[in-house]
Motif scaffolding. Structure first.
Motif, PDB file in Angstrom:
ATOM      1  N   SER A 142       0.972  -1.303  -0.052  1.00  0.00           N
ATOM      2  CA  SER A 142      -0.056  -0.040  -0.006  1.00  0.00           C
ATOM      3  C   SER A 142       1.083   1.196   0.129  1.00  0.00           C
ATOM      4  O   SER A 142       0.651   2.042  -0.647  1.00  0.00           O
ATOM      5  N   GLY A 143       1.903   1.408   0.698  1.00  0.00           N
ATOM      6  CA  GLY A 143       2.790   2.393   0.846  1.00  0.00           C
ATOM      7  C   GLY A 143       4.006   1.865   1.721  1.00  0.00           C
ATOM      8  O   GLY A 143       4.048   0.826   2.233  1.00  0.00           O
ATOM      9  N   VAL A 144       5.053   2.821   1.808  1.00  0.00           N
ATOM     10  CA  VAL A 144       6.301   2.557   2.636  1.00  0.00           C
ATOM     11  C   VAL A 144       6.583   3.414   3.785  1.00  0.00           C
ATOM     12  O   VAL A 144       6.136   4.231   3.867  1.00  0.00           O
ATOM     13  N   ASN A 145       7.419   2.749   4.752  1.00  0.00           N
ATOM     14  CA  ASN A 145       7.872   3.457   5.559  1.00  0.00           C
ATOM     15  C   ASN A 145       9.113   2.958   6.269  1.00  0.00           C
ATOM     16  O   ASN A 145       9.612   2.041   5.855  1.00  0.00           O
ATOM     17  N   GLY A 301      21.786   0.061   8.667  1.00  0.00           N
ATOM     18  CA  GLY A 301      20.742  -1.047   9.129  1.00  0.00           C
ATOM     19  C   GLY A 301      19.058  -0.408   8.824  1.00  0.00           C
ATOM     20  O   GLY A 301      18.159  -1.641   8.796  1.00  0.00           O
ATOM     21  N   MET A 302      18.802   0.618   8.354  1.00  0.00           N
ATOM     22  CA  MET A 302      17.522   1.071   8.274  1.00  0.00           C
ATOM     23  C   MET A 302      17.090   0.430   6.905  1.00  0.00           C
ATOM     24  O   MET A 302      17.827   0.046   6.028  1.00  0.00           O
ATOM     25  N   ALA A 368      10.430  13.724   2.986  1.00  0.00           N
ATOM     26  CA  ALA A 368      11.650  14.416   2.746  1.00  0.00           C
ATOM     27  C   ALA A 368      12.816  13.376   3.519  1.00  0.00           C
ATOM     28  O   ALA A 368      13.971  13.423   3.039  1.00  0.00           O
ATOM     29  N   PHE A 369      12.286  13.101   4.744  1.00  0.00           N
ATOM     30  CA  PHE A 369      13.185  12.360   5.580  1.00  0.00           C
ATOM     31  C   PHE A 369      13.605  10.746   4.656  1.00  0.00           C
ATOM     32  O   PHE A 369      14.603  10.414   4.360  1.00  0.00           O
ATOM     33  N   VAL A 370      12.625  10.218   4.221  1.00  0.00           N
ATOM     34  CA  VAL A 370      12.680   8.798   3.490  1.00  0.00           C
ATOM     35  C   VAL A 370      13.611   9.227   2.260  1.00  0.00           C
ATOM     36  O   VAL A 370      14.470   8.486   1.840  1.00  0.00           O
ATOM     37  N   ILE A 373      17.355   9.628   3.062  1.00  0.00           N
ATOM     38  CA  ILE A 373      18.202   8.323   3.836  1.00  0.00           C
ATOM     39  C   ILE A 373      17.937   7.287   2.775  1.00  0.00           C
ATOM     40  O   ILE A 373      18.664   6.195   2.964  1.00  0.00           O
ATOM     41  N   ARG A 374      17.276   7.297   1.714  1.00  0.00           N
ATOM     42  CA  ARG A 374      16.902   6.206   0.772  1.00  0.00           C
ATOM     43  C   ARG A 374      18.394   5.604   0.041  1.00  0.00           C
ATOM     44  O   ARG A 374      18.424   4.291   0.134  1.00  0.00           O
TER      45      ARG A 374
END
Length: 426
Positions: A142-145, A301-302, A368-370, A373-374
Motif C-alpha cells: 500500500s505504501g512504504v515507511n 541497518g535501516m 523528505a526524510f525517506v 536516507i534512501r
C-alpha cells in the motif's frame, strides 16, 4: 505502538481449517440489486475508516456494477477476527495484511497470486518483491515507511539538551541524550520510551553484520542480543527511560497515550508513517532522525518496509473485481488524494508525486526524510518465516525477564534463541 503481537493467536488454533479453505468460496456474491459485492477487511482508526469509505465511494462511482463493503476492526483484534473468518470459509475478497502475517496466509493457500492482475509498473521493485512468496506475487504494498527515531526538539531545548548529528550518533550518545533530557527537565520529561519492536532489533543486528532471519531460524547471535539488551538496561539505569514496570505498563498504548504523544517524552522509535498521528497527538513540532549506530558500523541497518499489503482471497468468487479494487487503491491518483500517507507513503511513484503537495506538514517531513536516507538503506527484507508473527511477544517476554532481573542476559539469550527457532521451524 505494538504492531504485530497478536497476528496469529487465533489462527494457530485454526491451522488445519485454514489449509482446508483453499477449495471453498469466500462470503462474497451479489447485492440485492444485482451488483457484484466485494468485502474488504482492514484494521485502523475512525479516521482511517472515513478515508477508506471515501475511497470506496470513488471506486464504486467508477465501477457502478460493484459494491465494496468495508470490514474494519481495531488492530489488537484484527488477526483473531480475520483468521476466524478464513477458518469458517468466509474469507473477505480483499484483506489487508502486515509483512509478518504474509507468509503464514500465503503458504496455507489463503491468498491469490496477483501477478499481471494489478499494474505494478510504477512501484519500486525492491519494495514490490517483499510481497512475493515462492515466486508468486501474493501481496501488493500500500505504501512504504521506515522504522526511525522521532524527537520533540522543543522538549530537548527546554531540558538544555542539544540534538545530535543523526548521521553519526551512536547508541551511547542516545543513552546519554535520554538521560540528560530526564535530568535537565527535573524529571518532568523522560528521555525516551522503551520499545522492543522486532524492527529495532533487526536494525541493530544489521549494524553487527547479522540478519534477523536465516531461512527458518534466527540469524542473530547470543552476543548481539546481550549487547542490545545493554542499551535497554543502561536507559533504565540512567533514568533515560521509565523504570521496567512503567515501561511494561505503557508498552501497548496507542500513540495518543505514549510519552511522545503526551509531551512527557522527548524521543521514541516509531514507523515513519506514524509521525502525523504523533504530531497531532502532541500538538508540537516533531522531527524524524536516523537510528543511532554501533560505533564503527558500516551500515545503519535501516530499511523500507510496506506499511501494509493488499491481498486477495484465493477463494473469492469475483477475483477479477477484487484485483481491480486493489489496482485502484494503489494506482489511481484519486484514491491517493484521499488516502494520502495513511497507509505509508504511496508505493506508486506517480501517485506519490501527484499527492505530494497535498500531504500534511508531518507527512511532507516523512517524505523528505525517506528521500534523504534512501541511498543509505539496506535491501527491504523479504517476508519472514511462518511463526514470526509471534516474535514481538517472545522478544518482549525475554526482554522483561532481563530488565526485571529475573534472568541474566546470558540465560535469556540462550532461551530466547531456542524458543524462537522452535517457533520458526514449526
Amino acid at each position: 505502538m505494538s504492531s504485530g503481537k497478536k497476528i496469529w493467536s487465533a489462527a494457530l488454533l485454526a491451522t488445519a481449517m485454514l489449509a482446508a479453505t483453499a477449495a471453498c468460496g469466500s462470503g462474497s456474491g451479489e447485492s440485492a440489486d444485482g451488483k457484484i459485492k466485494l468485502r474488504f477487511s482492514y484494521w485502523g482508526s475512525g479516521a482511517r475508516q472515513k478515508m477508506t469509505d471515501e475511497a470506496i465511494a470513488k471506486f464504486e462511482a467508477k465501477n457502478p456494477t460493484i459494491d465494496v463493503e468495508g470490514e474494519i476492526s481495531d488492530f489488537p483484534s484484527y488477526y483473531d477476527t480475520l483468521s476466524t473468518k478464513v477458518a469458517a470459509k468466509d474469507a473477505p475478497d480483499i484483506m489487508a495484511l502486515e509483512i509478518r502475517a504474509l507468509r503464514e496466509y500465503a503458504e496455507r493457500g489463503t491468498l491469490a497470486d496477483l501477478a499481471a492482475k494489478v499494474n505494478t509498473a510504477d512501484m519500486d521493485d525492491k519494495v514490490l518483491t517483499t510481497g512475493v512468496i515462492d515466486g508468486k506475487q501474493y501481496a501488493i504494498p500500500s505504501g512504504v515507511n521506515a522504522f526511525s527515531m522521532v524527537v520533540n526538539p522543543g522538549l530537548a531545548k527546554q531540558a538544555k539538551v542539544t540534538l545530535p548529528d543523526d548521521g553519526s550518533w551512536t547508541w551511547e550518545d542516545f543513552v546519554e541524550l535520554s538521560s540528560k533530557v530526564t535530568s535537565g527537565s527535573g524529571g518532568k520529561v523522560t528521555g525516551t520510551q522503551l520499545t522492543w519492536n522486532p524492527a529495532y532489533l533487526q536494525i541493530y543486528a544489521a549494524q553487527k553484520g547479522e540478519q534477523f532471519y536465516d531461512g527458518n531460524k534466527l540469524g542473530i547471535s547470543p552476543q548481539t542480543l546481550k549487547d542490545w539488551w545493554v542499551i535497554t538496561q543502561n536507559l533504565i539505569k540512567t533514568k533515560g527511560s521509565p523504570a521496567a514496570a512503567k515501561s511494561s505498563e505503557i508498552y501497548d498504548v496507542g500513540i495518543e497515550e505514549t510519552l511522545i504523544g503526551t509531551n512527557t517524552g522527548a524521543t521514541s522509535m516509531i514507523w515513519s508513517n506514524v509521525l502525523g498521528a504523533a504530531t497531532k497527538a502532541s500538538g508540537q513540532t516533531l522531527e524524524l532522525l536516523r537510528m543511532p549506530k554501533i560505533e564503527g558500523a558500516t551500515t545503519g541497518g535501516m530499511f523500507l518496509q510496506p506499511a501494509m499489503f493488499y491481498t486477495a482471497s484465493s477463494t473469492s468468487e469475483h477475483a477479477a473485481e477484487a484485483a481491480k479494487f486493489i489496482d485502484f487503491m494503489v494506482n489511481d491518483p484519486e484514491a491517493g488524494q484521499i488516502i494520502l500517507s495513511d497507509r505509508g507513503l504511496p508505493a506508486n511513484a506517480k501517485v506519490l508525486s501527484a499527492v505530494s503537495d497535498k500531504l500534511p506538514d508531518a507527512d511532507q517531513k516523512t517524505m523528505a526524510f525517506v528521500d534523504k536516507i534512501r541511498g543509505e538503506l539496506v535491501e527491504s527484507p523479504a517476508a519472514p518465516p511462518k511463526g514470526s508473527s509471534a516474535m514481538e511477544d517472545v522478544i518482549r517476554r525475554y526482554t522483561e525477564e532481563v530488565v526485571f532481573g529475573r534472568m541474566t542476559p546470558d540465560e535469556a539469550a540462550q532461551k530466547f534463541i531456542a524458543e524462537a527457532n522452535a517457533m520458526l521451524s514449526g
